[in-house]
Design a protein around this motif. Sequence first.
Motif, PDB file in Angstrom:
ATOM      1  N   SER A 147       0.833  -1.205   0.000  1.00  0.00           N
ATOM      2  CA  SER A 147       0.000   0.000   0.000  1.00  0.00           C
ATOM      3  C   SER A 147       0.867   1.253   0.000  1.00  0.00           C
ATOM      4  O   SER A 147       0.560   2.232  -0.693  1.00  0.00           O
ATOM      5  CB  SER A 147      -0.921  -0.015   1.223  1.00  0.00           C
ATOM      6  OG  SER A 147      -1.670   1.176   1.302  1.00  0.00           O
ATOM      7  N   TRP A 148       1.935   1.223   0.795  1.00  0.00           N
ATOM      8  CA  TRP A 148       2.846   2.380   0.846  1.00  0.00           C
ATOM      9  C   TRP A 148       3.480   2.624  -0.519  1.00  0.00           C
ATOM     10  O   TRP A 148       3.554   3.753  -0.995  1.00  0.00           O
ATOM     11  CB  TRP A 148       3.920   2.130   1.900  1.00  0.00           C
ATOM     12  CG  TRP A 148       4.809   3.310   2.165  1.00  0.00           C
ATOM     13  CD1 TRP A 148       4.629   4.287   3.087  1.00  0.00           C
ATOM     14  CD2 TRP A 148       6.033   3.615   1.475  1.00  0.00           C
ATOM     15  NE1 TRP A 148       5.656   5.207   3.033  1.00  0.00           N
ATOM     16  CE2 TRP A 148       6.534   4.820   2.047  1.00  0.00           C
ATOM     17  CE3 TRP A 148       6.748   3.023   0.454  1.00  0.00           C
ATOM     18  CZ2 TRP A 148       7.718   5.411   1.619  1.00  0.00           C
ATOM     19  CZ3 TRP A 148       7.924   3.617   0.013  1.00  0.00           C
ATOM     20  CH2 TRP A 148       8.405   4.799   0.590  1.00  0.00           C
TER      21      TRP A 148
ATOM     22  N   HIS B  68       0.907   3.923  -3.010  1.00  0.00           N
ATOM     23  CA  HIS B  68       0.605   5.338  -2.772  1.00  0.00           C
ATOM     24  C   HIS B  68       1.674   6.233  -3.393  1.00  0.00           C
ATOM     25  O   HIS B  68       1.369   7.314  -3.910  1.00  0.00           O
ATOM     26  CB  HIS B  68       0.509   5.595  -1.263  1.00  0.00           C
ATOM     27  CG  HIS B  68       0.234   7.023  -0.917  1.00  0.00           C
ATOM     28  ND1 HIS B  68      -0.958   7.653  -1.219  1.00  0.00           N
ATOM     29  CD2 HIS B  68       1.012   7.970  -0.308  1.00  0.00           C
ATOM     30  CE1 HIS B  68      -0.909   8.905  -0.803  1.00  0.00           C
ATOM     31  NE2 HIS B  68       0.271   9.133  -0.248  1.00  0.00           N
ATOM     32  N   ARG B  69       2.930   5.767  -3.366  1.00  0.00           N
ATOM     33  CA  ARG B  69       4.027   6.557  -3.935  1.00  0.00           C
ATOM     34  C   ARG B  69       3.826   6.786  -5.434  1.00  0.00           C
ATOM     35  O   ARG B  69       4.261   7.800  -5.973  1.00  0.00           O
ATOM     36  CB  ARG B  69       5.391   5.851  -3.732  1.00  0.00           C
ATOM     37  CG  ARG B  69       5.770   5.584  -2.303  1.00  0.00           C
ATOM     38  CD  ARG B  69       6.461   6.754  -1.619  1.00  0.00           C
ATOM     39  NE  ARG B  69       5.587   7.767  -1.097  1.00  0.00           N
ATOM     40  CZ  ARG B  69       4.776   7.630  -0.039  1.00  0.00           C
ATOM     41  NH1 ARG B  69       4.701   6.479   0.593  1.00  0.00           N
ATOM     42  NH2 ARG B  69       4.048   8.626   0.385  1.00  0.00           N
TER      43      ARG B  69
ATOM     44  N   GLN C 139       0.687   6.317  -7.125  1.00  0.00           N
ATOM     45  CA  GLN C 139      -0.666   6.708  -7.511  1.00  0.00           C
ATOM     46  C   GLN C 139      -1.026   8.116  -7.056  1.00  0.00           C
ATOM     47  O   GLN C 139      -1.884   8.755  -7.643  1.00  0.00           O
ATOM     48  CB  GLN C 139      -1.672   5.698  -6.948  1.00  0.00           C
ATOM     49  CG  GLN C 139      -1.541   4.321  -7.592  1.00  0.00           C
ATOM     50  CD  GLN C 139      -2.340   3.251  -6.867  1.00  0.00           C
ATOM     51  OE1 GLN C 139      -2.859   3.485  -5.773  1.00  0.00           O
ATOM     52  NE2 GLN C 139      -2.431   2.071  -7.471  1.00  0.00           N
ATOM     53  N   ASP C 140      -0.367   8.595  -6.022  1.00  0.00           N
ATOM     54  CA  ASP C 140      -0.606   9.948  -5.552  1.00  0.00           C
ATOM     55  C   ASP C 140       0.454  10.875  -6.146  1.00  0.00           C
ATOM     56  O   ASP C 140       1.639  10.706  -5.865  1.00  0.00           O
ATOM     57  CB  ASP C 140      -0.562  10.001  -4.025  1.00  0.00           C
ATOM     58  CG  ASP C 140      -0.851  11.401  -3.508  1.00  0.00           C
ATOM     59  OD1 ASP C 140       0.116  12.158  -3.282  1.00  0.00           O
ATOM     60  OD2 ASP C 140      -2.033  11.741  -3.354  1.00  0.00           O
ATOM     61  N   PRO C 141       0.068  11.852  -6.976  1.00  0.00           N
ATOM     62  CA  PRO C 141       1.060  12.712  -7.633  1.00  0.00           C
ATOM     63  C   PRO C 141       1.999  13.406  -6.653  1.00  0.00           C
ATOM     64  O   PRO C 141       3.204  13.506  -6.901  1.00  0.00           O
ATOM     65  CB  PRO C 141       0.202  13.717  -8.406  1.00  0.00           C
ATOM     66  CG  PRO C 141      -1.098  13.020  -8.621  1.00  0.00           C
ATOM     67  CD  PRO C 141      -1.309  12.171  -7.403  1.00  0.00           C
ATOM     68  N   ALA C 142       1.474  13.880  -5.549  1.00  0.00           N
ATOM     69  CA  ALA C 142       2.312  14.585  -4.588  1.00  0.00           C
ATOM     70  C   ALA C 142       3.325  13.636  -3.945  1.00  0.00           C
ATOM     71  O   ALA C 142       4.500  13.986  -3.769  1.00  0.00           O
ATOM     72  CB  ALA C 142       1.443  15.247  -3.517  1.00  0.00           C
ATOM     73  N   ALA C 143       2.878  12.423  -3.599  1.00  0.00           N
ATOM     74  CA  ALA C 143       3.786  11.449  -2.983  1.00  0.00           C
ATOM     75  C   ALA C 143       4.865  11.011  -3.973  1.00  0.00           C
ATOM     76  O   ALA C 143       6.033  10.841  -3.616  1.00  0.00           O
ATOM     77  CB  ALA C 143       2.995  10.245  -2.482  1.00  0.00           C
ATOM     78  N   ARG C 144       4.438  10.825  -5.219  1.00  0.00           N
ATOM     79  CA  ARG C 144       5.411  10.433  -6.245  1.00  0.00           C
ATOM     80  C   ARG C 144       6.445  11.532  -6.450  1.00  0.00           C
ATOM     81  O   ARG C 144       7.648  11.281  -6.530  1.00  0.00           O
ATOM     82  CB  ARG C 144       4.685  10.137  -7.566  1.00  0.00           C
ATOM     83  CG  ARG C 144       5.597   9.576  -8.654  1.00  0.00           C
ATOM     84  CD  ARG C 144       4.775   9.264  -9.907  1.00  0.00           C
ATOM     85  NE  ARG C 144       5.550   8.441 -10.827  1.00  0.00           N
ATOM     86  CZ  ARG C 144       6.409   8.908 -11.716  1.00  0.00           C
ATOM     87  NH1 ARG C 144       6.638  10.219 -11.782  1.00  0.00           N
ATOM     88  NH2 ARG C 144       7.069   8.091 -12.511  1.00  0.00           N
ATOM     89  N   GLN C 145       5.945  12.759  -6.543  1.00  0.00           N
ATOM     90  CA  GLN C 145       6.854  13.890  -6.734  1.00  0.00           C
ATOM     91  C   GLN C 145       7.835  13.989  -5.577  1.00  0.00           C
ATOM     92  O   GLN C 145       9.027  14.208  -5.774  1.00  0.00           O
ATOM     93  CB  GLN C 145       6.048  15.178  -6.850  1.00  0.00           C
ATOM     94  CG  GLN C 145       6.893  16.441  -6.910  1.00  0.00           C
ATOM     95  CD  GLN C 145       6.032  17.687  -6.978  1.00  0.00           C
ATOM     96  OE1 GLN C 145       4.965  17.667  -7.597  1.00  0.00           O
ATOM     97  NE2 GLN C 145       6.480  18.748  -6.357  1.00  0.00           N
ATOM     98  N   GLN C 146       7.341  13.813  -4.368  1.00  0.00           N
ATOM     99  CA  GLN C 146       8.206  13.915  -3.199  1.00  0.00           C
ATOM    100  C   GLN C 146       9.291  12.839  -3.224  1.00  0.00           C
ATOM    101  O   GLN C 146      10.454  13.113  -2.944  1.00  0.00           O
ATOM    102  CB  GLN C 146       7.380  13.786  -1.922  1.00  0.00           C
ATOM    103  CG  GLN C 146       8.218  13.909  -0.653  1.00  0.00           C
ATOM    104  CD  GLN C 146       7.380  13.682   0.591  1.00  0.00           C
ATOM    105  OE1 GLN C 146       6.346  13.019   0.551  1.00  0.00           O
ATOM    106  NE2 GLN C 146       7.827  14.224   1.713  1.00  0.00           N
TER     107      GLN C 146
END
Length: 532
Positions: free
Chosen positions: A273-274, A277-278, A280-287
């Motif tokens: 899941s973690w 999320h990295r 699928q979530d644009p902000a998490a991927r960007q980070q």
Amino acid sequence: MVTLDVRPELIDALSALRDCVAAVRLPLPLPGAPRARQTRAELLAQLDDYLLPRLRDPEAPLLAVVGGSTGAGKSTLVNSLVGRRVSEAGVLRPTTRTPVLVCHPDDHHWFAGMRVLPHLTRVWLPQQEDDGGAGTEALEKNALRIETASSLPRGLALLDAPDIDSLVVDNRLLAAELICAADVWVMVTTASRYADAVPWHLLRTAKEYDASLVTVLDRVPHQMINEVARQYGALMKRAGLGDVPRFTIPELPESAGGGRGLLPTTAVAPLLSWLAHRVQDPAARQQALERTAAGMINSLNVRMPELAGAVAAQYAASVRLTGAVEEAYAAEGERVRRQLQRGAVLAGDARTRWRGYPRDSSARELLDSLAESLGALLQCAVAAAEERVTEAWQREPAAGALPVPSADREGAERVGIAVRRWRRVMEELAEEEVRRLDRTAAPDPETVAALLAAALLGGRRSRAAGERLAERIGARGALRLRDRGGALVTTYIDRVLHGERDRRLAPLDALEVTPEPQAELIAALSVLQKER
């Protein structure tokens, strides 16, 4: 949206820096050289396998490399995250020989080419219904096996790396290279080995690069989960890694028995899941991407000067080694010239021949003895120079990379050849001077050559040789001949000594240790800093 800095100017600056790093050579065994070589290898791996590919293709799938110690359960974890066996797991160590990369079928094209890990040959195998491709760990050296799995979310790829502490050196090196290609580092350790030095070295390295990192504490006995997790968390916090996500997997029947089974979905669901999320979530991927890329670029501010310093140390050692050789041979050259002025060549058999000339010795015999004595003097000079060099180099650790020459017949033969050539040219000079004479009864050229050699090599002991030479060819001719002959002696002495000096320096010269890479590294870093 990904907002990585992907300006062409930045990519060009990193490419130029990469070429400067590749040009670095650190052949001399100096203190700190092994670390510098490792730094160079890591820099190249990170630039080639991660940073440049990531900046050129910011939309490429996120690559999570699963690494850890022998027996940590990396392959079982990867298989369980995918939902089928794609990587060989077992009780024999080392198990993972050929790394396996798993991605969604729609992402296959990102890894089919050489965008990342360009040094590894791509290998695809038909999917096995019974074991999902297991048993193919020994496909070929320097290969990367590509698998696809629809169970993985799009935009995520998992890479099962060899053991970072493998008994096989190539496996350890490959593991380090693969980790350098990661967007996310997934470090796997066990309840029994979480305090070992090897995994902590990787964790500190990830902290140094400020990489996106997650750790997995695997095979933790149920009754000790809380205590082990608490102790592990305390160690992470003490190391400045308290904010790193940690996942714990209990010891399960599927963890044993050679790792043939898959862990229950519930055991790996938090980690999956973690990771999902990295991507699928644009902000998490960007980070995640920005943190790893920026951390790697920032680390260049420390590692590039360190590498430049190692290059400077190599060049300084090369200069010292070269200077020791040049000084030794220059000193022996001066000593030979002083000995010639003192008439050292006119000793032993040569002196006997000179005293008996022309009554008891012929011109040829005198010339033979003088040439032999000159050769002995030069051989002694070369031997003395080599002793000086050996003594100086013994104080230099860098000399350990260079062969130690041994006294051999070839050296004496080279000196002998040079002396014979000198004699032949001396005889040609004498013949040329005799031809100048307008006399019916011209002196024998061999006699002129013998007297010339005695006058040049005998110092004060052979003053009479110059007088006899003048009587036979005239004062002008004798002076002209002595000037040309003296220059010839100097030329051949220098030729011998310089030749042996260059032979001694040839192995060092072949290493091509130059100062330019240091300046180029600093200049490339400066350009990169300006672009940022």
